[in-house]
Design a protein around this motif. Sequence first.
Motif, PDB file in Angstrom:
ATOM      1  N   SER A 181     -80.308 -32.875 -17.863  1.00 32.22           N
ATOM      2  CA  SER A 181     -80.167 -31.544 -17.282  1.00 32.22           C
ATOM      3  C   SER A 181     -81.463 -30.784 -17.492  1.00 32.22           C
ATOM      4  CB  SER A 181     -79.003 -30.787 -17.929  1.00 32.22           C
ATOM      5  OG  SER A 181     -78.768 -29.564 -17.246  1.00 32.22           O
ATOM      6  N   GLU A 230     -68.897 -28.040 -12.997  1.00 29.70           N
ATOM      7  CA  GLU A 230     -69.697 -28.579 -14.100  1.00 29.70           C
ATOM      8  C   GLU A 230     -69.183 -28.087 -15.442  1.00 29.70           C
ATOM      9  OE1 GLU A 230     -73.868 -28.693 -11.507  1.00 29.70           O
ATOM     10  OE2 GLU A 230     -73.544 -27.145 -13.026  1.00 29.70           O
ATOM     11  N   THR A 231     -68.861 -26.804 -15.492  1.00 30.75           N
ATOM     12  CA  THR A 231     -68.364 -26.214 -16.736  1.00 30.75           C
ATOM     13  C   THR A 231     -67.045 -26.840 -17.161  1.00 30.75           C
ATOM     14  OG1 THR A 231     -69.442 -24.109 -16.188  1.00 30.75           O
ATOM     15  CG2 THR A 231     -67.704 -24.052 -17.852  1.00 30.75           C
ATOM     16  N   LEU A 235     -69.587 -30.437 -18.802  1.00 35.42           N
ATOM     17  CA  LEU A 235     -70.122 -29.948 -20.075  1.00 35.42           C
ATOM     18  C   LEU A 235     -69.289 -30.352 -21.294  1.00 35.42           C
ATOM     19  CD1 LEU A 235     -71.520 -26.407 -19.149  1.00 35.42           C
ATOM     20  CD2 LEU A 235     -72.590 -28.652 -18.990  1.00 35.42           C
ATOM     21  N   ARG A 238     -70.722 -33.801 -22.511  1.00 36.54           N
ATOM     22  CA  ARG A 238     -72.145 -34.109 -22.714  1.00 36.54           C
ATOM     23  C   ARG A 238     -72.440 -34.567 -24.134  1.00 36.54           C
ATOM     24  NH1 ARG A 238     -74.719 -27.979 -22.184  1.00 36.54           N
ATOM     25  NH2 ARG A 238     -73.259 -26.966 -23.620  1.00 36.54           N
TER      26      ARG A 238
END
Length: 312
Positions: A181, A230-231, A235, A238
Amino acid sequence: MQNLCNSLSIINNNIRDNPDAFIFESEKFYHDQLKKVIELIKDRSGREIIMLAGPSSSGKTTTADKLLSALTNGGRQGYVISLDDFYLNAGEGPRKEDGSFDFESVHTLDLPLIHSSIEQLLSGKETKLPLFDFTVGKRSDKTRSVTLREHDFVIIEGLHALNPLITSSFSSANLIKLYISVNSDIYDGDDVLLSRIELRFLRRLVRDYKYRNSSADNTFMLWTGVVEGETKYLLPHRENADIRLNSFHPYEVCVLKDMAAPLLQSAVKEEYKKEAVRLLKSISKFDTCPCGKVPADSLLREFIGPMEECKF
């Protein structure tokens, strides 16, 4: 590099005083991270599955291609597989509470097919991989045939590549998990001038206009859902990565600004104008770097196009 060059004043000073050296060091920052990944992987034996996850416009495609090139040697063969090819056909995916389709959900993917495909690959069997046709929103009748020999590998890239719903059924002995990222903000004094999310947005704004015929309004409209997805779906996973890569290039806004500015100025919908004006004000503070100075093999080429397409 990361700590020294995410300041507006330092970036502008470097672009003005010694742009070639600054660009070289910026590129080196990214490539040095890649070298560490390559060193970790290259001496491993057996059939390897390299999972590469990251949010939109993080540079997954370029990173996968660079890893493929570096690791394919001595008779060892590698392949890049996109999780996007495992999408369910349009209309078959999950929906949000308001009834609209949740395009960012891991359940938009054919999880049983992903599991069976990776199992076949690890067993050395010929594997028929799907190809998704985005022009019609469904899986193509054509497939891609891949067989992993004993020392071959595949790189599987996508938003959900670190999700345990995909990875937990496979042996960790064959699995390497990477996360990429933009992990740096740019500061003007003590204030954040451009956040890491905004840097990715600028990359996507330029790329989607050039290659997907997307207007600024359309990119703004999609971006909210992309970040929400994405959140929610990326995430939280990750931390599962074995290695995390930062694709931030300190000089990138100096290149992107002249491409992004007319697009931001073209935003016409009232709900996007305020944000467009704010981003315009932020990028106007950067000195310009001609896109011809960007190396042909730079990750930034994924967004601005090849050298011959440098004019915007």
